[in-house]
Design a protein around this motif. Sequence first.
Motif, short mmCIF file in Angstrom:
data_model
loop_
_atom_site.label_atom_id
_atom_site.label_comp_id
_atom_site.label_asym_id
_atom_site.label_seq_id
_atom_site.Cartn_x
_atom_site.Cartn_y
_atom_site.Cartn_z
N GLU A 38 24.64 -78.03 -23.67
CA GLU A 38 24.40 -77.25 -24.87
C GLU A 38 23.15 -77.71 -25.59
N THR A 39 22.37 -76.76 -26.06
CA THR A 39 21.22 -77.04 -26.91
C THR A 39 21.68 -77.00 -28.36
N PRO A 40 21.31 -77.97 -29.19
CA PRO A 40 21.74 -77.94 -30.59
C PRO A 40 21.28 -76.66 -31.30
N ILE A 41 22.18 -76.05 -32.05
CA ILE A 41 21.84 -74.84 -32.78
C ILE A 41 20.72 -75.11 -33.78
N GLY A 42 20.79 -76.26 -34.43
CA GLY A 42 19.77 -76.58 -35.42
C GLY A 42 18.38 -76.56 -34.82
N ALA A 43 18.24 -77.05 -33.57
CA ALA A 43 16.93 -77.05 -32.91
C ALA A 43 16.48 -75.64 -32.58
N LEU A 44 17.40 -74.80 -32.13
CA LEU A 44 17.04 -73.41 -31.80
C LEU A 44 16.54 -72.67 -33.04
N ILE A 45 17.28 -72.80 -34.14
CA ILE A 45 16.89 -72.08 -35.36
C ILE A 45 15.60 -72.63 -35.93
N ALA A 46 15.37 -73.94 -35.78
CA ALA A 46 14.13 -74.53 -36.28
C ALA A 46 12.91 -73.98 -35.55
N ILE A 49 22.33 -77.58 -40.76
CA ILE A 49 21.45 -76.60 -40.12
C ILE A 49 20.53 -76.00 -41.18
N ALA A 50 19.24 -76.17 -41.01
CA ALA A 50 18.27 -75.71 -42.00
C ALA A 50 17.72 -74.33 -41.61
N PHE A 51 17.00 -73.72 -42.54
CA PHE A 51 16.21 -72.50 -42.38
C PHE A 51 17.02 -71.21 -42.37
N VAL A 52 18.34 -71.26 -42.15
CA VAL A 52 19.12 -70.03 -42.22
C VAL A 52 19.03 -69.44 -43.63
N GLY A 53 19.22 -70.29 -44.64
CA GLY A 53 19.16 -69.84 -46.02
C GLY A 53 17.77 -69.53 -46.50
N LEU A 54 16.76 -69.93 -45.75
CA LEU A 54 15.38 -69.57 -46.08
C LEU A 54 15.02 -68.20 -45.51
N MET A 55 15.30 -68.00 -44.23
CA MET A 55 14.86 -66.79 -43.54
C MET A 55 15.67 -65.55 -43.91
N ILE A 56 16.99 -65.68 -43.86
CA ILE A 56 17.85 -64.50 -43.98
C ILE A 56 17.65 -63.77 -45.31
N PRO A 57 17.61 -64.45 -46.48
CA PRO A 57 17.41 -63.70 -47.72
C PRO A 57 16.08 -62.94 -47.77
N HIS A 58 15.02 -63.51 -47.19
CA HIS A 58 13.74 -62.80 -47.16
C HIS A 58 13.82 -61.55 -46.29
N ILE A 59 14.43 -61.70 -45.14
CA ILE A 59 14.60 -60.54 -44.26
C ILE A 59 15.45 -59.48 -44.95
N THR A 60 16.50 -59.92 -45.63
CA THR A 60 17.40 -58.98 -46.30
C THR A 60 16.68 -58.25 -47.42
N ARG A 61 15.91 -58.98 -48.25
CA ARG A 61 15.17 -58.30 -49.33
C ARG A 61 14.18 -57.29 -48.77
N TYR A 62 13.55 -57.64 -47.66
CA TYR A 62 12.61 -56.72 -47.03
C TYR A 62 13.31 -55.42 -46.61
N LEU A 63 14.58 -55.54 -46.20
CA LEU A 63 15.31 -54.38 -45.69
C LEU A 63 16.00 -53.58 -46.79
N VAL A 64 16.57 -54.26 -47.80
CA VAL A 64 17.42 -53.56 -48.77
C VAL A 64 16.88 -53.55 -50.20
N GLY A 65 15.78 -54.25 -50.46
CA GLY A 65 15.25 -54.27 -51.82
C GLY A 65 15.67 -55.50 -52.59
N VAL A 66 15.57 -55.44 -53.91
CA VAL A 66 15.67 -56.64 -54.74
C VAL A 66 16.99 -56.76 -55.51
N ASP A 67 17.93 -55.87 -55.26
CA ASP A 67 19.20 -55.92 -55.97
C ASP A 67 20.16 -56.86 -55.25
N TYR A 68 20.55 -57.95 -55.93
CA TYR A 68 21.40 -58.95 -55.29
C TYR A 68 22.82 -58.46 -55.06
N ARG A 69 23.21 -57.34 -55.65
CA ARG A 69 24.51 -56.76 -55.31
C ARG A 69 24.53 -56.29 -53.86
#
Length: 352
Positions: A326-334, A277-297
Amino acid sequence: MDSSTHSASGSPHTGAVKLLQSRPAAAVMILILGIGAILFGLALSVSVGAADIGLATVWEAVFRFNPDLQQHQIIRELRIPRALAGALVGACFAVAGAIMQGMTRNPLADSGLLGLNAGASAALALTFAFAPSVSFLYIMVYCFIGAAAASLLVFGIGSLSHSGLTPLRLTLAGAAVSALLLAVSQGVAILFNLSQDIAFWMAGGVGGANWTQLKIMTPWIAGALIAALLLSRSITLLSLGQEVAAGLGQRTRLVQLAGMIVVVILAGAAVSTVGPIAFVGLMIPHITRYLVGVDYRWIIPCSAVLGSLLIVFADIAARMINAPYETPIGALIAVIGVPFFVYLASKRKGEL
Protein backbone atom coordinates in the motif's frame (compact mmCIF):
# COMPACT_ATOMS: atom_id res chain seq x y z
CA MET A 1 -9.38 28.38 -8.26
CA ASP A 2 -9.94 30.89 -5.49
CA SER A 3 -13.01 32.82 -4.67
CA SER A 4 -14.12 36.36 -4.20
CA THR A 5 -15.19 35.17 -0.78
CA HIS A 6 -11.85 36.31 0.55
CA SER A 7 -11.77 39.78 -0.99
CA ALA A 8 -12.71 42.85 0.98
CA SER A 9 -16.30 44.02 1.08
CA GLY A 10 -17.14 47.64 1.44
CA SER A 11 -20.71 47.42 2.69
CA PRO A 12 -23.51 45.03 3.61
CA HIS A 13 -25.00 45.75 0.19
CA THR A 14 -21.80 44.54 -1.47
CA GLY A 15 -21.94 41.40 0.68
CA ALA A 16 -25.55 40.77 -0.32
CA VAL A 17 -24.62 41.09 -3.99
CA LYS A 18 -21.86 38.54 -3.52
CA LEU A 19 -24.31 36.07 -2.06
CA LEU A 20 -26.13 36.16 -5.39
CA GLN A 21 -23.04 34.53 -6.92
CA SER A 22 -23.99 31.18 -5.39
CA ARG A 23 -25.17 28.48 -7.78
CA PRO A 24 -27.74 26.26 -6.02
CA ALA A 25 -28.50 24.19 -9.13
CA ALA A 26 -24.83 23.26 -9.49
CA ALA A 27 -24.65 22.48 -5.76
CA VAL A 28 -27.66 20.16 -5.91
CA MET A 29 -26.15 18.39 -8.91
CA ILE A 30 -22.84 17.95 -7.07
CA LEU A 31 -24.62 16.54 -4.03
CA ILE A 32 -26.66 14.05 -6.07
CA LEU A 33 -23.85 12.90 -8.35
CA GLY A 34 -21.29 13.04 -5.55
CA ILE A 35 -23.31 10.82 -3.21
CA GLY A 36 -23.84 8.36 -6.06
CA ALA A 37 -20.09 8.37 -6.79
CA ILE A 38 -19.34 7.81 -3.08
CA LEU A 39 -21.64 4.78 -2.99
CA PHE A 40 -19.90 3.42 -6.10
CA GLY A 41 -16.51 4.14 -4.51
CA LEU A 42 -17.49 2.36 -1.30
CA ALA A 43 -18.58 -0.71 -3.29
CA LEU A 44 -15.35 -0.64 -5.27
CA SER A 45 -13.27 -0.13 -2.12
CA VAL A 46 -14.82 -3.22 -0.53
CA SER A 47 -14.10 -5.22 -3.68
CA VAL A 48 -10.39 -4.46 -4.16
CA GLY A 49 -7.41 -5.39 -2.04
CA ALA A 50 -4.55 -7.83 -1.56
CA ALA A 51 -6.96 -10.76 -1.37
CA ASP A 52 -8.68 -11.53 -4.67
CA ILE A 53 -12.38 -11.66 -3.80
CA GLY A 54 -15.12 -11.76 -6.43
CA LEU A 55 -18.11 -9.42 -6.49
CA ALA A 56 -20.50 -12.30 -5.76
CA THR A 57 -18.58 -13.08 -2.57
CA VAL A 58 -18.62 -9.41 -1.58
CA TRP A 59 -22.40 -9.33 -2.03
CA GLU A 60 -22.83 -12.44 0.09
CA ALA A 61 -20.53 -11.09 2.80
CA VAL A 62 -22.58 -7.89 3.04
CA PHE A 63 -26.06 -9.36 2.90
CA ARG A 64 -25.61 -13.03 3.92
CA PHE A 65 -22.63 -12.92 6.24
CA ASN A 66 -21.09 -16.25 7.23
CA PRO A 67 -18.52 -15.85 10.05
CA ASP A 68 -16.99 -19.22 9.22
CA LEU A 69 -15.73 -18.00 5.82
CA GLN A 70 -12.41 -16.14 5.84
CA GLN A 71 -13.30 -14.02 2.82
CA HIS A 72 -16.50 -12.87 4.52
CA GLN A 73 -14.45 -11.95 7.60
CA ILE A 74 -12.08 -9.87 5.44
CA ILE A 75 -14.97 -8.01 3.86
CA ARG A 76 -16.95 -7.44 7.04
CA GLU A 77 -14.15 -6.77 9.55
CA LEU A 78 -11.48 -5.05 7.40
CA ARG A 79 -12.73 -3.59 4.16
CA ILE A 80 -16.15 -2.20 5.09
CA PRO A 81 -14.96 -0.22 8.15
CA ARG A 82 -11.95 0.96 6.14
CA ALA A 83 -14.17 2.30 3.34
CA LEU A 84 -16.62 3.97 5.73
CA ALA A 85 -13.78 5.55 7.75
CA GLY A 86 -12.33 6.99 4.55
CA ALA A 87 -15.63 8.61 3.65
CA LEU A 88 -16.04 10.08 7.14
CA VAL A 89 -12.55 11.51 7.53
CA GLY A 90 -12.62 12.97 4.03
CA ALA A 91 -15.71 14.94 5.00
CA CYS A 92 -14.02 15.98 8.26
CA PHE A 93 -10.88 17.40 6.67
CA ALA A 94 -12.77 19.14 3.86
CA VAL A 95 -15.40 20.79 6.07
CA ALA A 96 -12.77 21.83 8.64
CA GLY A 97 -10.81 23.54 5.88
CA ALA A 98 -13.91 25.25 4.49
CA ILE A 99 -14.86 26.64 7.91
CA MET A 100 -11.33 27.89 8.58
CA GLN A 101 -11.06 29.58 5.20
CA GLY A 102 -14.43 31.23 5.64
CA MET A 103 -13.86 32.47 9.19
CA THR A 104 -10.28 33.67 8.72
CA ARG A 105 -10.69 34.88 5.10
CA ASN A 106 -7.39 33.10 4.52
CA PRO A 107 -7.30 31.15 1.23
CA LEU A 108 -4.44 29.02 2.56
CA ALA A 109 -6.23 27.92 5.74
CA ASP A 110 -6.39 24.19 6.39
CA SER A 111 -6.27 22.07 9.53
CA GLY A 112 -2.94 20.62 8.35
CA LEU A 113 -1.28 23.90 7.36
CA LEU A 114 -2.43 25.75 10.48
CA GLY A 115 -1.13 23.23 12.99
CA LEU A 116 -4.29 21.44 14.17
CA ASN A 117 -3.27 18.12 12.64
CA ALA A 118 0.20 18.45 14.16
CA GLY A 119 -1.31 19.24 17.56
CA ALA A 120 -3.50 16.16 17.40
CA SER A 121 -0.47 14.14 16.28
CA ALA A 122 1.61 15.31 19.24
CA ALA A 123 -1.23 14.48 21.63
CA LEU A 124 -1.56 11.02 20.13
CA ALA A 125 2.20 10.38 20.35
CA LEU A 126 2.18 11.38 24.02
CA THR A 127 -0.81 9.10 24.58
CA PHE A 128 1.00 6.17 22.94
CA ALA A 129 3.99 6.86 25.18
CA PHE A 130 2.35 7.40 28.57
CA ALA A 131 -1.02 5.65 28.31
CA PRO A 132 -0.73 3.00 25.58
CA SER A 133 -3.67 0.93 26.81
CA VAL A 134 -6.36 3.64 26.84
CA SER A 135 -9.46 3.20 24.71
CA PHE A 136 -9.97 4.91 21.35
CA LEU A 137 -12.44 7.34 22.96
CA TYR A 138 -9.70 8.75 25.18
CA ILE A 139 -7.28 8.86 22.25
CA MET A 140 -9.80 10.91 20.27
CA VAL A 141 -10.44 13.28 23.19
CA TYR A 142 -6.70 13.81 23.63
CA CYS A 143 -6.49 14.60 19.92
CA PHE A 144 -9.23 17.20 20.43
CA ILE A 145 -7.16 18.76 23.19
CA GLY A 146 -3.99 18.71 21.09
CA ALA A 147 -5.73 20.30 18.11
CA ALA A 148 -7.28 23.00 20.32
CA ALA A 149 -3.95 23.80 21.98
CA ALA A 150 -2.23 24.04 18.59
CA SER A 151 -4.91 26.38 17.22
CA LEU A 152 -4.58 28.69 20.24
CA LEU A 153 -0.80 28.70 19.81
CA VAL A 154 -1.01 29.48 16.09
CA PHE A 155 -3.53 32.29 16.46
CA GLY A 156 -1.63 33.66 19.46
CA ILE A 157 1.69 33.78 17.61
CA GLY A 158 0.06 35.15 14.47
CA SER A 159 -1.53 37.99 16.46
CA LEU A 160 1.69 39.21 18.12
CA SER A 161 2.38 41.84 15.46
CA HIS A 162 1.05 45.38 15.95
CA SER A 163 -0.58 45.23 12.52
CA GLY A 164 -2.72 42.30 13.58
CA LEU A 165 -3.42 38.86 12.19
CA THR A 166 -2.94 38.62 8.41
CA PRO A 167 -3.25 35.55 6.18
CA LEU A 168 0.54 35.48 5.70
CA ARG A 169 1.29 35.66 9.44
CA LEU A 170 -1.32 33.01 10.16
CA THR A 171 0.18 30.68 7.56
CA LEU A 172 3.74 31.26 8.80
CA ALA A 173 2.67 30.73 12.42
CA GLY A 174 0.93 27.52 11.39
CA ALA A 175 4.05 26.27 9.60
CA ALA A 176 6.24 27.06 12.62
CA VAL A 177 3.91 25.44 15.15
CA SER A 178 3.42 22.40 12.90
CA ALA A 179 7.20 21.92 12.61
CA LEU A 180 7.58 22.22 16.39
CA LEU A 181 4.80 19.78 17.21
CA LEU A 182 5.88 17.25 14.60
CA ALA A 183 9.39 17.39 16.09
CA VAL A 184 7.85 16.72 19.50
CA SER A 185 5.97 13.74 18.07
CA GLN A 186 9.10 12.31 16.49
CA GLY A 187 11.16 12.92 19.63
CA VAL A 188 8.61 11.11 21.79
CA ALA A 189 8.53 8.25 19.27
CA ILE A 190 12.31 7.85 19.40
CA LEU A 191 12.52 8.21 23.19
CA PHE A 192 9.82 5.62 23.85
CA ASN A 193 10.72 3.30 20.94
CA LEU A 194 7.49 4.02 19.08
CA SER A 195 9.07 5.05 15.79
CA GLN A 196 7.56 2.28 13.67
CA ASP A 197 4.02 2.73 14.97
CA ILE A 198 4.18 6.52 14.75
CA ALA A 199 5.75 6.48 11.28
CA PHE A 200 2.99 4.22 9.93
CA TRP A 201 0.29 6.40 11.45
CA MET A 202 1.93 9.72 10.41
CA ALA A 203 2.00 8.58 6.77
CA GLY A 204 -1.79 8.66 6.76
CA GLY A 205 -4.09 5.82 5.88
CA VAL A 206 -7.36 4.12 6.76
CA GLY A 207 -6.01 0.57 6.81
CA GLY A 208 -6.24 0.33 10.59
CA ALA A 209 -9.83 1.53 10.91
CA ASN A 210 -12.24 -0.83 12.69
CA TRP A 211 -15.84 -0.99 13.84
CA THR A 212 -15.01 0.13 17.37
CA GLN A 213 -13.44 3.34 16.08
CA LEU A 214 -16.38 3.96 13.76
CA LYS A 215 -18.91 3.55 16.56
CA ILE A 216 -17.05 6.03 18.74
CA MET A 217 -16.17 8.65 16.12
CA THR A 218 -19.39 8.70 14.07
CA PRO A 219 -21.61 10.52 16.64
CA TRP A 220 -18.92 13.18 17.17
CA ILE A 221 -18.44 13.69 13.45
CA ALA A 222 -22.18 13.72 12.75
CA GLY A 223 -22.76 16.30 15.49
CA ALA A 224 -19.91 18.49 14.23
CA LEU A 225 -21.14 18.33 10.62
CA ILE A 226 -24.67 19.26 11.70
CA ALA A 227 -23.27 22.17 13.73
CA ALA A 228 -21.26 23.26 10.67
CA LEU A 229 -24.45 23.34 8.60
CA LEU A 230 -26.21 25.38 11.29
CA LEU A 231 -23.31 27.84 11.29
CA SER A 232 -23.05 27.99 7.50
CA ARG A 233 -25.01 31.24 7.00
CA SER A 234 -23.01 33.00 9.71
CA ILE A 235 -19.75 31.76 8.18
CA THR A 236 -20.85 33.17 4.82
CA LEU A 237 -21.29 36.58 6.41
CA LEU A 238 -17.95 36.30 8.23
CA SER A 239 -16.25 35.44 4.93
CA LEU A 240 -17.37 38.86 3.67
CA GLY A 241 -15.54 40.59 6.52
CA GLN A 242 -16.14 41.10 10.24
CA GLU A 243 -17.48 44.64 9.72
CA VAL A 244 -20.03 43.39 7.20
CA ALA A 245 -21.04 40.50 9.48
CA ALA A 246 -21.36 42.78 12.52
CA GLY A 247 -23.35 45.29 10.46
CA LEU A 248 -25.80 42.51 9.58
CA GLY A 249 -26.27 41.64 13.25
CA GLN A 250 -23.86 38.71 13.60
CA ARG A 251 -22.17 38.03 16.93
CA THR A 252 -18.84 37.48 15.26
CA ARG A 253 -16.83 36.34 18.29
CA LEU A 254 -19.44 33.76 19.23
CA VAL A 255 -19.58 32.44 15.67
CA GLN A 256 -15.79 32.21 15.52
CA LEU A 257 -15.65 30.34 18.83
CA ALA A 258 -18.37 27.89 17.74
CA GLY A 259 -16.67 27.42 14.39
CA MET A 260 -13.30 26.65 15.96
CA ILE A 261 -14.90 24.10 18.30
CA VAL A 262 -16.40 22.37 15.27
CA VAL A 263 -13.03 22.45 13.46
CA VAL A 264 -11.22 21.00 16.48
CA ILE A 265 -13.71 18.12 16.73
CA LEU A 266 -13.52 17.36 13.00
CA ALA A 267 -9.72 17.55 12.83
CA GLY A 268 -9.21 15.63 16.08
CA ALA A 269 -11.58 12.82 15.10
CA ALA A 270 -10.02 12.47 11.65
CA VAL A 271 -6.40 12.57 12.81
CA SER A 272 -7.02 10.09 15.63
CA THR A 273 -8.30 7.61 13.03
CA VAL A 274 -6.15 8.02 9.92
CA GLY A 275 -3.28 10.33 10.82
CA PRO A 276 -2.49 13.90 9.78
CA ILE A 277 -3.48 13.87 6.09
CA ALA A 278 -2.86 17.39 4.78
CA PHE A 279 -4.18 19.38 1.79
CA VAL A 280 -7.69 17.87 1.69
CA GLY A 281 -9.03 20.87 3.61
CA LEU A 282 -7.03 23.21 1.41
CA MET A 283 -8.02 21.93 -2.03
CA ILE A 284 -11.62 20.81 -1.64
CA PRO A 285 -13.13 24.14 -0.41
CA HIS A 286 -11.48 26.02 -3.29
CA ILE A 287 -12.77 23.54 -5.83
CA THR A 288 -16.22 23.70 -4.22
CA ARG A 289 -16.35 27.51 -4.27
CA TYR A 290 -15.33 27.46 -7.91
CA LEU A 291 -18.25 25.13 -8.67
CA VAL A 292 -21.06 26.40 -6.41
CA GLY A 293 -20.19 30.00 -5.51
CA VAL A 294 -19.57 31.71 -2.18
CA ASP A 295 -22.56 30.67 -0.07
CA TYR A 296 -21.37 28.38 2.72
CA ARG A 297 -24.83 26.85 3.02
CA TRP A 298 -23.81 25.04 -0.17
CA ILE A 299 -20.03 25.03 0.28
CA ILE A 300 -20.11 23.00 3.49
CA PRO A 301 -22.29 20.07 2.34
CA CYS A 302 -20.64 19.97 -1.09
CA SER A 303 -17.19 20.06 0.51
CA ALA A 304 -18.18 17.13 2.73
CA VAL A 305 -19.24 15.10 -0.31
CA LEU A 306 -16.19 15.97 -2.42
CA GLY A 307 -13.83 15.38 0.53
CA SER A 308 -15.32 11.94 1.10
CA LEU A 309 -14.99 11.19 -2.59
CA LEU A 310 -11.33 12.20 -2.62
CA ILE A 311 -10.31 10.00 0.33
CA VAL A 312 -12.35 6.98 -0.78
CA PHE A 313 -10.80 6.93 -4.25
CA ALA A 314 -7.33 7.87 -2.93
CA ASP A 315 -7.53 4.81 -0.68
CA ILE A 316 -8.47 2.63 -3.65
CA ALA A 317 -5.54 4.04 -5.63
CA ALA A 318 -3.22 3.50 -2.65
CA ARG A 319 -4.00 -0.21 -2.76
CA MET A 320 -3.75 -0.60 -6.53
CA ILE A 321 -0.65 1.44 -7.47
CA ASN A 322 1.89 -0.96 -5.94
CA ALA A 323 -0.21 -4.01 -5.09
CA PRO A 324 -0.01 -5.97 -2.86
CA TYR A 325 1.80 -3.19 -0.97
CA GLU A 326 0.00 0.00 0.00
CA THR A 327 1.08 3.55 -0.79
CA PRO A 328 0.30 6.01 2.04
CA ILE A 329 -2.75 8.11 1.26
CA GLY A 330 -1.05 11.18 2.66
CA ALA A 331 1.74 10.84 0.08
CA LEU A 332 -0.71 10.43 -2.81
CA ILE A 333 -2.72 13.50 -1.86
CA ALA A 334 0.45 15.53 -1.29
CA VAL A 335 1.44 14.88 -4.92
CA ILE A 336 -1.46 17.11 -6.01
CA GLY A 337 -1.75 19.13 -2.81
CA VAL A 338 1.72 20.69 -2.87
CA PRO A 339 1.41 22.10 -6.43
CA PHE A 340 -2.08 23.35 -5.53
CA PHE A 341 -0.67 25.14 -2.48
CA VAL A 342 2.16 26.69 -4.53
CA TYR A 343 -0.36 27.85 -7.13
CA LEU A 344 -2.56 29.51 -4.49
CA ALA A 345 0.38 31.11 -2.71
CA SER A 346 1.82 32.54 -5.92
CA LYS A 347 -1.56 33.82 -7.07
CA ARG A 348 -2.29 35.54 -3.75
CA LYS A 349 1.23 36.76 -2.91
CA GLY A 350 0.28 40.38 -3.52
CA GLU A 351 -2.56 40.12 -1.01
CA LEU A 352 -0.73 38.14 1.66
